[in-house]
Design an enzyme around this catalytic site. Structure first.
Site, mmCIF file in Angstrom:
data_model
loop_
_atom_site.group_PDB
_atom_site.id
_atom_site.type_symbol
_atom_site.label_atom_id
_atom_site.label_comp_id
_atom_site.label_asym_id
_atom_site.label_seq_id
_atom_site.Cartn_x
_atom_site.Cartn_y
_atom_site.Cartn_z
ATOM 1 N N THR A 18 0.814 -1.224 0.000
ATOM 2 C CA THR A 18 0.000 0.000 0.000
ATOM 3 C C THR A 18 0.846 1.271 0.000
ATOM 4 O O THR A 18 2.034 1.251 0.310
ATOM 5 C CB THR A 18 -0.933 0.021 1.222
ATOM 6 O OG1 THR A 18 -0.157 0.092 2.419
ATOM 7 C CG2 THR A 18 -1.829 -1.205 1.261
ATOM 8 N N ASP A 19 0.170 2.363 -0.325
ATOM 9 C CA ASP A 19 0.811 3.674 -0.250
ATOM 10 C C ASP A 19 0.535 4.273 1.124
ATOM 11 O O ASP A 19 -0.008 3.611 2.015
ATOM 12 C CB ASP A 19 0.323 4.579 -1.384
ATOM 13 C CG ASP A 19 -1.182 4.820 -1.360
ATOM 14 O OD1 ASP A 19 -1.831 4.590 -0.308
ATOM 15 O OD2 ASP A 19 -1.721 5.251 -2.395
ATOM 16 N N ALA A 20 0.878 5.518 1.316
ATOM 17 C CA ALA A 20 0.717 6.177 2.616
ATOM 18 C C ALA A 20 -0.741 6.244 3.066
ATOM 19 O O ALA A 20 -1.023 6.327 4.257
ATOM 20 C CB ALA A 20 1.314 7.582 2.570
ATOM 21 N N VAL A 23 -3.908 2.408 0.571
ATOM 22 C CA VAL A 23 -4.510 1.892 -0.662
ATOM 23 C C VAL A 23 -3.414 1.181 -1.460
ATOM 24 O O VAL A 23 -2.268 1.632 -1.508
ATOM 25 C CB VAL A 23 -5.106 3.057 -1.492
ATOM 26 C CG1 VAL A 23 -5.560 2.596 -2.861
ATOM 27 C CG2 VAL A 23 -6.253 3.712 -0.729
#
Length: 139
Positions: A18-20, A23
């Site tokens: 995931t990103d920050a 997601v």
């Protein structure tokens, strides 16, 4: 779950995917799809390293179209579907989907893609006919 021309591969979304914002990062959907195609080939009895060493053949992605419909998030249970749409002399066109598993056996479609893979010679990287053993299983 495997059928000759379709394979469903379960994936759990880890924090590293995931990103920050929690997601799934867009490129990781392609990794999930690659794993599904690789595992499908393995269930048919073909290891990619063996194909390369013994038949001088590897499958490479030659093109793809992808549509991101809804985001996958940290800890989601996903199902990655790899289904052969078209078999060519040297290529396979996969239709792939990624679904989120929900409660009560519900599923939510997250991503769809068309992925064209081409069989190439390991020495020349020129297209070659799909090995007979694989072709016979698919037809």
């Amino acid at each position: 779950m495997t059928y000759l021309n379709e394979f469903i591969f379960p994936v759990r979304v880890y924090y590293e995917d995931t990103d920050a914002g929690g997601v799934v990062y867009h490129a990781n959907y392609l990794r999930f799809m690659e794993r599904a195609r690789t595992e499908w080939l393995r269930t048919l009895g073909f290891e990619q390293d063996t194909l390369a060493q013994e038949l001088n053949a590897v499958f490479v992605v030659a093109g793809l179209e992808i549509a991101y419909r809804k985001p996958a998030r940290f800890n989601d249970a996903l199902l990655v579907d790899a289904k052969i749409d078209t078999i060519g002399r040297a290529s396979l066109l996969f239709k792939q989907e990624i679904w989120r598993e929900g409660r009560n056996n519900s599923r939510e479609l997250l991503t769809t893609a068309s992925v064209k893979v081409v069989c190439v010679n390991t020495g020349t990287f020129r297209s070659m006919t799909i090995p007979t053993a694989i072709r016979e299983l698919l037809q």
